[in-house]
Structures are given as structure tokens and as C-alpha cells.
Enzyme design. Sequence first.
Site, PDB file in Angstrom:
ATOM      1  N   GLY A  14       0.835  -1.208   0.000  1.00 35.64           N
ATOM      2  CA  GLY A  14       0.000   0.000   0.000  1.00 35.64           C
ATOM      3  C   GLY A  14       0.864   1.251   0.000  1.00 35.64           C
ATOM      4  O   GLY A  14       1.921   1.266   0.616  1.00 35.64           O
ATOM      5  N   ARG A  24      13.784   9.700  -2.045  1.00 35.27           N
ATOM      6  CA  ARG A  24      14.693  10.836  -2.251  1.00 35.27           C
ATOM      7  C   ARG A  24      15.960  10.676  -1.420  1.00 35.27           C
ATOM      8  O   ARG A  24      17.083  10.903  -1.902  1.00 35.27           O
ATOM      9  CB  ARG A  24      13.953  12.123  -1.859  1.00 35.27           C
ATOM     10  CG  ARG A  24      14.780  13.395  -1.813  1.00 35.27           C
ATOM     11  CD  ARG A  24      13.832  14.524  -1.424  1.00 35.27           C
ATOM     12  NE  ARG A  24      14.484  15.806  -1.283  1.00 35.27           N
ATOM     13  CZ  ARG A  24      14.986  16.275  -0.158  1.00 35.27           C
ATOM     14  NH1 ARG A  24      14.956  15.515   0.936  1.00 35.27           N
ATOM     15  NH2 ARG A  24      15.521  17.473  -0.104  1.00 35.27           N
ATOM     16  N   VAL A  26      17.252   7.853  -0.234  1.00 29.58           N
ATOM     17  CA  VAL A  26      18.059   6.732  -0.747  1.00 29.58           C
ATOM     18  C   VAL A  26      18.867   7.216  -1.951  1.00 29.58           C
ATOM     19  O   VAL A  26      20.081   6.988  -2.040  1.00 29.58           O
ATOM     20  CB  VAL A  26      17.149   5.532  -1.145  1.00 29.58           C
ATOM     21  CG1 VAL A  26      17.923   4.495  -1.946  1.00 29.58           C
ATOM     22  CG2 VAL A  26      16.535   4.898   0.102  1.00 29.58           C
ATOM     23  N   ARG A  75       1.014  -4.764  -5.890  1.00 35.18           N
ATOM     24  CA  ARG A  75       1.068  -6.049  -5.191  1.00 35.18           C
ATOM     25  C   ARG A  75       1.286  -7.084  -6.287  1.00 35.18           C
ATOM     26  O   ARG A  75       0.525  -7.143  -7.240  1.00 35.18           O
ATOM     27  CB  ARG A  75      -0.238  -6.292  -4.438  1.00 35.18           C
ATOM     28  CG  ARG A  75      -0.510  -5.189  -3.416  1.00 35.18           C
ATOM     29  CD  ARG A  75      -1.645  -5.567  -2.490  1.00 35.18           C
ATOM     30  NE  ARG A  75      -2.149  -4.389  -1.779  1.00 35.18           N
ATOM     31  CZ  ARG A  75      -1.696  -3.962  -0.609  1.00 35.18           C
ATOM     32  NH1 ARG A  75      -0.730  -4.591  -0.006  1.00 35.18           N
ATOM     33  NH2 ARG A  75      -2.208  -2.892  -0.032  1.00 35.18           N
ATOM     34  N   ASP A 106       5.009  -5.472   5.872  1.00 33.68           N
ATOM     35  CA  ASP A 106       5.642  -6.767   6.168  1.00 33.68           C
ATOM     36  C   ASP A 106       5.593  -7.771   5.020  1.00 33.68           C
ATOM     37  O   ASP A 106       6.496  -8.602   4.895  1.00 33.68           O
ATOM     38  CB  ASP A 106       5.174  -7.364   7.510  1.00 33.68           C
ATOM     39  CG  ASP A 106       3.694  -7.293   7.712  1.00 33.68           C
ATOM     40  OD1 ASP A 106       2.986  -6.989   6.732  1.00 33.68           O
ATOM     41  OD2 ASP A 106       3.248  -7.548   8.840  1.00 33.68           O
ATOM     42  N   THR A 128       3.814   2.140   6.173  1.00 37.12           N
ATOM     43  CA  THR A 128       2.417   1.705   6.127  1.00 37.12           C
ATOM     44  C   THR A 128       1.624   2.558   7.106  1.00 37.12           C
ATOM     45  O   THR A 128       2.037   2.726   8.249  1.00 37.12           O
ATOM     46  CB  THR A 128       2.264   0.201   6.442  1.00 37.12           C
ATOM     47  OG1 THR A 128       0.885  -0.081   6.679  1.00 37.12           O
ATOM     48  CG2 THR A 128       3.060  -0.250   7.632  1.00 37.12           C
ATOM     49  N   ASP A 130      -1.020   2.073   8.690  1.00 34.26           N
ATOM     50  CA  ASP A 130      -1.624   1.375   9.847  1.00 34.26           C
ATOM     51  C   ASP A 130      -0.682   1.296  11.059  1.00 34.26           C
ATOM     52  O   ASP A 130      -1.124   1.008  12.157  1.00 34.26           O
ATOM     53  CB  ASP A 130      -2.007  -0.061   9.467  1.00 34.26           C
ATOM     54  CG  ASP A 130      -3.196  -0.104   8.519  1.00 34.26           C
ATOM     55  OD1 ASP A 130      -3.764   0.960   8.242  1.00 34.26           O
ATOM     56  OD2 ASP A 130      -3.545  -1.210   8.061  1.00 34.26           O
ATOM     57  N   ASP A 132       1.400  -1.033  11.791  1.00 29.56           N
ATOM     58  CA  ASP A 132       1.142  -2.363  12.360  1.00 29.56           C
ATOM     59  C   ASP A 132       2.357  -3.298  12.263  1.00 29.56           C
ATOM     60  O   ASP A 132       2.212  -4.510  12.329  1.00 29.56           O
ATOM     61  CB  ASP A 132      -0.061  -3.015  11.654  1.00 29.56           C
ATOM     62  CG  ASP A 132       0.135  -3.156  10.151  1.00 29.56           C
ATOM     63  OD1 ASP A 132       1.158  -2.671   9.633  1.00 29.56           O
ATOM     64  OD2 ASP A 132      -0.740  -3.743   9.487  1.00 29.56           O
ATOM     65  N   GLY A 173      -7.110   0.687   9.438  1.00 26.96           N
ATOM     66  CA  GLY A 173      -6.537  -0.212  10.440  1.00 26.96           C
ATOM     67  C   GLY A 173      -7.180  -1.580  10.315  1.00 26.96           C
ATOM     68  O   GLY A 173      -8.199  -1.844  10.933  1.00 26.96           O
ATOM     69  N   ARG A 174      -6.618  -2.433   9.445  1.00 24.59           N
ATOM     70  CA  ARG A 174      -7.199  -3.761   9.207  1.00 24.59           C
ATOM     71  C   ARG A 174      -7.001  -4.667  10.416  1.00 24.59           C
ATOM     72  O   ARG A 174      -7.921  -5.272  10.912  1.00 24.59           O
ATOM     73  CB  ARG A 174      -6.519  -4.415   7.996  1.00 24.59           C
ATOM     74  CG  ARG A 174      -7.248  -4.196   6.698  1.00 24.59           C
ATOM     75  CD  ARG A 174      -6.433  -4.767   5.579  1.00 24.59           C
ATOM     76  NE  ARG A 174      -5.029  -4.378   5.719  1.00 24.59           N
ATOM     77  CZ  ARG A 174      -4.087  -4.571   4.816  1.00 24.59           C
ATOM     78  NH1 ARG A 174      -4.368  -5.185   3.715  1.00 24.59           N
ATOM     79  NH2 ARG A 174      -2.842  -4.171   5.012  1.00 24.59           N
ATOM     80  N   GLY A 188     -10.819  13.250  21.197  1.00 32.61           N
ATOM     81  CA  GLY A 188     -11.774  13.124  22.310  1.00 32.61           C
ATOM     82  C   GLY A 188     -12.949  12.226  22.006  1.00 32.61           C
ATOM     83  O   GLY A 188     -14.099  12.689  21.971  1.00 32.61           O
ATOM     84  N   ALA A 189     -12.696  10.932  21.790  1.00 28.09           N
ATOM     85  CA  ALA A 189     -13.797  10.005  21.485  1.00 28.09           C
ATOM     86  C   ALA A 189     -14.407   9.441  22.759  1.00 28.09           C
ATOM     87  O   ALA A 189     -13.704   9.208  23.742  1.00 28.09           O
ATOM     88  CB  ALA A 189     -13.274   8.867  20.612  1.00 28.09           C
ATOM     89  N   HIS A 253     -10.151   6.394   1.649  1.00 27.99           N
ATOM     90  CA  HIS A 253      -8.845   6.650   1.045  1.00 27.99           C
ATOM     91  C   HIS A 253      -8.282   8.051   1.247  1.00 27.99           C
ATOM     92  O   HIS A 253      -7.106   8.262   0.939  1.00 27.99           O
ATOM     93  CB  HIS A 253      -8.871   6.287  -0.443  1.00 27.99           C
ATOM     94  CG  HIS A 253      -8.510   4.857  -0.664  1.00 27.99           C
ATOM     95  ND1 HIS A 253      -9.398   3.845  -0.411  1.00 27.99           N
ATOM     96  CD2 HIS A 253      -7.359   4.267  -1.048  1.00 27.99           C
ATOM     97  CE1 HIS A 253      -8.807   2.686  -0.659  1.00 27.99           C
ATOM     98  NE2 HIS A 253      -7.572   2.911  -1.027  1.00 27.99           N
TER      99      HIS A 253
HETATM  100  P1  ATP Z   1       0.727  -3.013   3.405  1.00 29.22           P
HETATM  101  O1  ATP Z   1       0.985  -3.090   4.874  1.00 29.22           O
HETATM  102  O2  ATP Z   1       0.496  -1.652   2.939  1.00 29.22           O
HETATM  103  O3  ATP Z   1      -0.300  -4.005   2.920  1.00 29.22           O
HETATM  104  P2  ATP Z   1       2.726  -4.872   2.482  1.00 29.22           P
HETATM  105  O4  ATP Z   1       4.131  -4.720   2.070  1.00 29.22           O
HETATM  106  O5  ATP Z   1       2.459  -5.749   3.676  1.00 29.22           O
HETATM  107  O6  ATP Z   1       2.137  -3.427   2.673  1.00 29.22           O
HETATM  108  P3  ATP Z   1       1.628  -6.882   0.689  1.00 29.22           P
HETATM  109  O7  ATP Z   1       0.624  -6.761  -0.380  1.00 29.22           O
HETATM  110  O8  ATP Z   1       1.374  -7.835   1.796  1.00 29.22           O
HETATM  111  O9  ATP Z   1       1.880  -5.396   1.232  1.00 29.22           O
HETATM  112  O10 ATP Z   1       3.050  -7.282   0.048  1.00 29.22           O
HETATM  113  C1  ATP Z   1       3.590  -6.571  -1.036  1.00 29.22           C
HETATM  114  C2  ATP Z   1       4.232  -7.534  -2.009  1.00 29.22           C
HETATM  115  O11 ATP Z   1       5.275  -8.263  -1.363  1.00 29.22           O
HETATM  116  C3  ATP Z   1       3.295  -8.598  -2.545  1.00 29.22           C
HETATM  117  O12 ATP Z   1       2.544  -8.177  -3.646  1.00 29.22           O
HETATM  118  C4  ATP Z   1       4.248  -9.720  -2.922  1.00 29.22           C
HETATM  119  O13 ATP Z   1       4.792  -9.523  -4.216  1.00 29.22           O
HETATM  120  C5  ATP Z   1       5.357  -9.583  -1.884  1.00 29.22           C
HETATM  121  N1  ATP Z   1       5.098 -10.578  -0.829  1.00 29.22           N
HETATM  122  C6  ATP Z   1       4.090 -10.583   0.081  1.00 29.22           C
HETATM  123  N2  ATP Z   1       4.133 -11.671   0.859  1.00 29.22           N
HETATM  124  C7  ATP Z   1       5.190 -12.395   0.447  1.00 29.22           C
HETATM  125  C8  ATP Z   1       5.775 -13.653   0.858  1.00 29.22           C
HETATM  126  N3  ATP Z   1       5.277 -14.367   1.863  1.00 29.22           N
HETATM  127  N4  ATP Z   1       6.882 -14.080   0.183  1.00 29.22           N
HETATM  128  C9  ATP Z   1       7.405 -13.362  -0.834  1.00 29.22           C
HETATM  129  N5  ATP Z   1       6.894 -12.183  -1.262  1.00 29.22           N
HETATM  130  C10 ATP Z   1       5.812 -11.699  -0.642  1.00 29.22           C
END
Ligand code: ATP
Length: 323
Positions: A14, A24, A26, A75, A106, A128, A130, A132, A173-174, A188-189, A253
Site C-alpha cells: 500500500g 529521495r 536513498v 502487489r 511486512d 504503512t 496502519d 502495524d 486499520g485492518r 476526544g472520542a 482513502h
Molecule cells: P501493506 O501493509 O500496505 O499491505 P505490504 O508490504 O504488507 O504493505 P503486501 O501486499 O502484503 O503489502 O506485500 C507486497 C508484495 O510483497 C506482494 O505483492 C508480494 O509480491 C510480496 N510478498 C508478500 N508476501 C510475500 C511472501 N510471503 N513471500 C514473498 N513475497 C511476498
Amino acid sequence: MEKIKKIGVLTSGGDAPGMNAAVRSVVRTAVYNGIEVMGIRKGYNGLINGDIFEMNARSVSETLQRGGTVLQTARSKEFATPEGVARAAEIAKIFGIEGLVVIGGDGSFRGARDLAKAGIRTIGIPATIDNDIGCTEYCIGYDTALNTVKDAIDKIRDTASSHERSSVIEVMGRDAGYIAVMAGIACGAEAVIIPEKKFDFDEDVLRPIIEGKNRGKSHYLVIVAEGVGGALEMAEEIEKRTGIETTATILGHIQRGGSPTVDDRVYASEMGLKAVEALMEGKSNRLIVMQDHKITDIDIDEGLAMKKEMNPDLIRLCKIMSW
Ligand code: ATP
């Protein structure tokens, strides 16, 4: 150790405000140190498809203040297979990319870990909204998203308190209720409903509204995290059971967009610099994280194994402040 000559950078998963500040950083840290840097478009998809271009210090001009990601993100189902990883590693080698900075969540770090095993040095930067990711106190984009939520809720509150209304607001926040809880404290909720904690509608939603009314409140705010959902039904139920006019707003969004805050720009810049320096030191399979307010790096596997618990003190603070 031979000096690293060429690195790549991509954004994945995301999008989050502040990703551009990290890209920038990097690019400019690499150029400053005489390292060539390649931009990879659309995350791991772009790596597999060779959507790769040379960047220089000017490629990232005028990007610091922009939301989203100029490298675009995706993704990639194809990448998350052993064949996909092997192909991505092969393309990186063809382009001479020895080290890769992956900016994402992650899922993206699992991909970075697989690429490291396939011989490409990788460093992850957490981004991200969230917030998380278990191993880091801070993720790029979280602060901007939180400020967007704060602005939206303040506006809804202005009109709601003029009419003695109740408002149910659904925020992102999933799996993590950090945006909900922090917005609850900042705005203030009366009630905050999050995925980490089971809730009872009568006890956790109706009771604080009715008690708030008895204490002379003129507005009642319920914040629900996306992972729990059901804001519309909740608003209907509140209105039916209390007689208080209740609206529901799903912020959606708008929480992803916008110019990054100072915190997001500064931390993203710091993390980008640390990521390139880690590659220069020969490190691989590492994540740049914030722990005890310091930016440091840890092993990806260790980082992925860490779970983020909701701090109960924050929930307590929110509850007492709503009195
Ligand atoms: P967000 O928290 O915003 O969802 P994210 O990095 O967790 O970000 P994902 O869609 O879970 O988003 O992962 C991004 C990309 O990373 C995936 O489209 C996939 O190509 C790769 N990926 C995800 N899980 C794995 C995995 N277990 N092994 C290898 N590649 C992965």
C-alpha cells in the site's frame, strides 16, 4: 570488502505519504557516496518486468512534499512464488543491482528476505499508514494519516456538536487499531472500537454515550477501526436505542493521501540514509526500524517474528479523557 557500486530502490504494497521522502533520501545518499542508483517502478512487478531506470539527485527534485509514491507501487502475485523471486534476482543481476532498498510493509519484507536468500542484498524501510509492523515504533505515513484523520474528525465534530448529534467514524486499520486509538485521544472520542479487543455494544458504545449525555455532553464520538467495520449499522443502532441523531462517516482513502507531515519527512529521510549506509557496510536482510526513539537496523526474520501489542495505557488514557 569491495565497495558497493550500484543499488536499486522500490516501493511496494500500500502507498503511504512520506514514501517519496524515503526514495529521495536513498537516491541522494547513494549519489553523495558515489553509488549508482536505479529506480524500479511498481514494486516487485517492475523488478520482474525490468521496469528499471537510472536516477540521479535531480530525479527526486520536488518530490519531498508530494503524497503517494513517484515510483508507483503494486502487489505482485507472480513475485511471491519461488520462480518469481528467482526471476527478480536474475533481472537485478542483469542490471548490475547489488543491493536493493524495499520501502513497504511486512509482505514486502518477506519478499526482501527471499531476495536476500537469492543473492541480492536487501534492506527494508517500514512504510504503512496502519503502523502495524511489530518491530518498529514508527512506520512512514502513519503520522500524516493520523493528522488527516484528526482534521476530518474536528470538522465533523463542529457540525455535530451544533446539533447535539452522535458521530460514528470509521478509520483505517485492518489488524491494528493504532490510528483509531490515537485519533480517539487526539479528538476526544467517547468510544474506540479496535480489532485487538473484543467489544460489547451495550457496554462499550451505548453506555459511554448515555453517561456522557447525563454529564452534559453535547456530542458523542465513536471511532471504529476498519478491521472491525460496521459503522453504518452501529450508527443506526445508536439512533434507535438512544434517540440521538447519529451519522456514520467512513473516511476511506483520504487517509492515504496528502502532503507528508514534518515527522514523516524527517524520519523517512533518516531511514533512507541508514538503509544506504547499511548496504555500504555490507549488510543484507536487515530492516531499518525505530526502537526507543532511535533509528537502528535489525534482522528481517527477527523483525517479522515480532508482534505489535496495543498499549493498554493508551486505551485507559482515551477512556479517562472522555469523562
Ligand atoms: P501493506 O501493509 O500496505 O499491505 P505490504 O508490504 O504488507 O504493505 P503486501 O501486499 O502484503 O503489502 O506485500 C507486497 C508484495 O510483497 C506482494 O505483492 C508480494 O509480491 C510480496 N510478498 C508478500 N508476501 C510475500 C511472501 N510471503 N513471500 C514473498 N513475497 C511476498
